[in-house]
Design an enzyme around this catalytic site. Structure first.
Site, mmCIF file in Angstrom:
data_model
loop_
_atom_site.group_PDB
_atom_site.id
_atom_site.type_symbol
_atom_site.label_atom_id
_atom_site.label_comp_id
_atom_site.label_asym_id
_atom_site.label_seq_id
_atom_site.Cartn_x
_atom_site.Cartn_y
_atom_site.Cartn_z
ATOM 1 N N GLN A 1 0.821 -1.217 0.000
ATOM 2 C CA GLN A 1 0.000 0.000 0.000
ATOM 3 C C GLN A 1 0.855 1.266 0.000
ATOM 4 O OE1 GLN A 1 -2.516 -0.533 3.451
ATOM 5 N NE2 GLN A 1 -3.592 -2.301 2.567
ATOM 6 N N HIS B 1 -1.062 0.121 5.617
ATOM 7 C CA HIS B 1 -1.642 1.140 6.505
ATOM 8 C C HIS B 1 -0.720 2.341 6.721
ATOM 9 C CE1 HIS B 1 -4.813 -1.790 8.381
ATOM 10 N NE2 HIS B 1 -4.710 -1.915 7.078
ATOM 11 N N GLU C 1 -15.181 3.988 9.348
ATOM 12 C CA GLU C 1 -15.729 5.047 10.192
ATOM 13 C C GLU C 1 -15.534 6.433 9.590
ATOM 14 O OE1 GLU C 1 -13.785 4.869 14.004
ATOM 15 O OE2 GLU C 1 -14.631 2.911 14.498
ATOM 16 N N TYR D 1 -10.061 7.578 19.488
ATOM 17 C CA TYR D 1 -11.092 6.993 18.635
ATOM 18 C C TYR D 1 -11.163 5.468 18.733
ATOM 19 C CZ TYR D 1 -12.097 11.688 17.529
ATOM 20 O OH TYR D 1 -12.470 12.987 17.684
ATOM 21 N N TYR E 1 -10.269 -10.042 10.437
ATOM 22 C CA TYR E 1 -10.364 -10.777 9.192
ATOM 23 C C TYR E 1 -10.519 -12.259 9.521
ATOM 24 C CZ TYR E 1 -8.911 -6.430 7.059
ATOM 25 O OH TYR E 1 -8.839 -5.116 6.679
#
Lengths: 378, 378
Positions: free
Chosen positions: B90, B154, B248, B258, B269
């Site tokens: 990513q 991430h 979210e 949060y 997963y």
């Protein structure tokens, strides 16, 4: 445990029931796994449901019957002694409620379509009564929506007790009278708040407003078939059918104008615009809305122990969409919607009520309608 | 007007484009009718998009190219002079932003995956630079996420300017370091707030907290690929990918936690539980969440004149669900969600940005990716 005891009078209908839930299909939803149990069937378009202290159910059938249903599902013959009811179109016997002090006064309440003197007009009325054996006694009409008009549609109505013991009644705008929803000289498209004897609470918001009917709590509504008191805040949350699109959940506060037919998220049947858009100063926006419409009806906040992860959630039954919406609520926000039961049940749902056992009870809107309940899977 | 000018370098890819939007299909949505126009294609996994004052677009490709795209869609060769970028998994070149005072200082900002010294570790960094002809000059790294770890996942990240001129950077928890999101001694799963020279604003919430990294604005996040400032309130709204479920949108306020990975609406997963449930004292619940996940990425508030009935709405691009969610916002509530483009476009969407022309611009996440825009139908 799965129980399905059929009263004699509903046996024939039950045998023809188009769905068989004995297989105990487990529904794995986002926050709970449950089975769907049929509590009773053979009910003709059941509309309202309330539980007596001994867990007996009081159920209305729209065509004009009020019945007791035993906790084990036995459906009793109709209670005698109802007033005259206009049972055509969307009209008939509508919601039921139990007095918060039922243990002492034995009073029940029901709403219904009341014919006018010449039977060409009608409106929604509310009566109270006591149940004595197989009949109603002390039947007293405590409210009658004004004025009566010629219409078969949009009667509302739900009956909900506020924490202070006053009674909220949600009232439709009769479809033909939608502009009335914006003026205070009538009960069309209003929530009214009354005492259980029919008198007007002294702190109602429009008691000192000249020309306003003193029962009015809020206005600018369309056809409201859902209402519940928030278990923590005591605020009334109401639900109403939009036109083509625009079903709404509102935080229903004193003196507020909810906009119909000036503002709406829906459009007219056939596609034309209604009113002036969807926002306007001085008019409340809903807390949540559906577009396209689900045809939302009864609603309830879940507070029971059987489904811990549903506590605080708002459940909304819908007719056209044949679904039970679970709205995840935080404060006065809807964080998330989950739609349940469309695939597993696939019935028009008129109402959802939490039982004293903590299960969720639903009414299916069919000529062979049922009370079903959601029970945690083992 | 529909324009599609192809730069030479993207011509071959454009000819193989699997969708042809020249037919100008009109999409009739709830609040607007529009057509989808291809502005440019042949872009490899475009990730970030910002507009220069002359309406030229600055676009990042994840593999490590930063390009200018003319308003008429001409894609220019990559700008030279980028720092070393870790473009695996990513990781790569991520978001871009334009200095609010660009007219005077000519500065741009970009976030990227920065390799560690031995190339086995990496983290997200932010640099600023100026564009001079076909290259970047004055390239200055202004932030580097600490610590660097071994992970291909991430990275976050979005770059958003607050109204006070400070820069918010959203940072993922690197997948392998999720517990780090709950402690303040690292930048994993955090929003940080910095000045454009990389210094720490004196009013950051944790500047006086012993052991806390002073750049931190909020914590307990997972992988945040969306962020926008509310046009009226100035509050940061952030979006993050949940695990299996639980994407979210958060009202992202100073010093707030949060909840990840202690509370989440998703599950691990494969189906296992994560953390302790979905609510806990001292941790914030989102303003809205999706279950199942859409894989939400970039987001923006619409404020333009081209779509009057979209003003104030929050648009959220999603990858897996290939949709553009329109969230109808009232104050700090989401009243309604509409999902657009799945049927008409059907592409993974990395980002959504309002253009200076008031059109909505989208990036499709494909090896032959495109900039498309939504234009009101005649």
């Amino acid at each position: 445990m799965f129980t399905r005891t059929l009263a004699a009078l509903s046996l024939a209908a039950a045998l023809a029931a188009p769905f068989n839930l004995n297989a105990k299909t487990v529904v794995d939803s986002e926050r709970a796994s449950f089975t769907i149990e049929t509590v009773a069937d053979g009910l003709k378009n059941p509309w309202g449901l309330a539980f007596l202290p001994d867990d007996t159910m009081l159920v209305s059938e729209r065509e004009g019957n009020l019945r007791l249903v035993s906790p084990d599902g036995q459906v009793w013959p109709p209670l005698q002694g109802l007033p005259e009811i206009y049972a055509k179109g969307q009209g008939g016997l509508l919601d039921v409620a139990i007095d918060p002090d039922y243990a002492n006064n034995g009073r029940i309440y029901f709403s219904y379509s009341e014919p006018g003197e010449d039977d060409s007009t009608n409106s929604t009325a509310v009566a109270s009564a006591r149940i004595q054996d197989d009949k109603l006694v002390d039947v007293t009409r405590i409210f009658s929506q004004q004025p009566k008009v010629k219409s078969n549609a949009h009667f509302g109505s739900r009956l909900v007790f506020a924490n202070d013991g006053t009674l909220f009644v949600t009232l439709g705008e009769r479809y033909s009278q939608k502009d009335d929803a914006q003026t205070l000289d009538n009960h069309h498209g209003k929530v009214v708040r009354i005492n259980t004897d029919g008198s007007v609470p002294a702190d109602n918001p429009f008691v000192d407003t000249k020309g306003a009917l003193p029962e009015i709590w809020s206005y600018g509504h369309r056809n409201m078939q859902g209402a519940a008191i928030h278990p923590q805040t005591g605020v009334l949350w109401s639900g109403e059918h939009g036109a083509q699109g625009g079903d709404e959940i509102n935080l229903d506060r004193a003196a507020k104008n909810y906009g119909w037919p000036v503002i709406t998220y829906g459009e007219d049947y056939g596609g034309g615009e209604i009113g002036e858009g969807f926002k306007k100063a001085g008019m409340e926006t809903p807390v949540y809305y559906w577009l396209p419409s689900l045809a939302t009806a009864g609603l309830t906040f879940y507070t029971g122990e059987q489904f811990p992860d549903w506590q605080g959630d708002l459940f909304v039954a819908s007719l056209k969409a044949q679904t039970l919406s679970r709205l995840d609520i935080e404060g006065e926000r809807v964080l998330h919607e989950e739609r349940l039961l469309k695939d597993e049940l696939g019935k028009r749902l008129r109402h959802v009520v939490q039982g004293p056992d903590g299960y969720l009870y639903l009414l299916t809107d069919e000529s062979n309608g049922a009370i079903v309940r959601l029970v945690p899977a083992d």
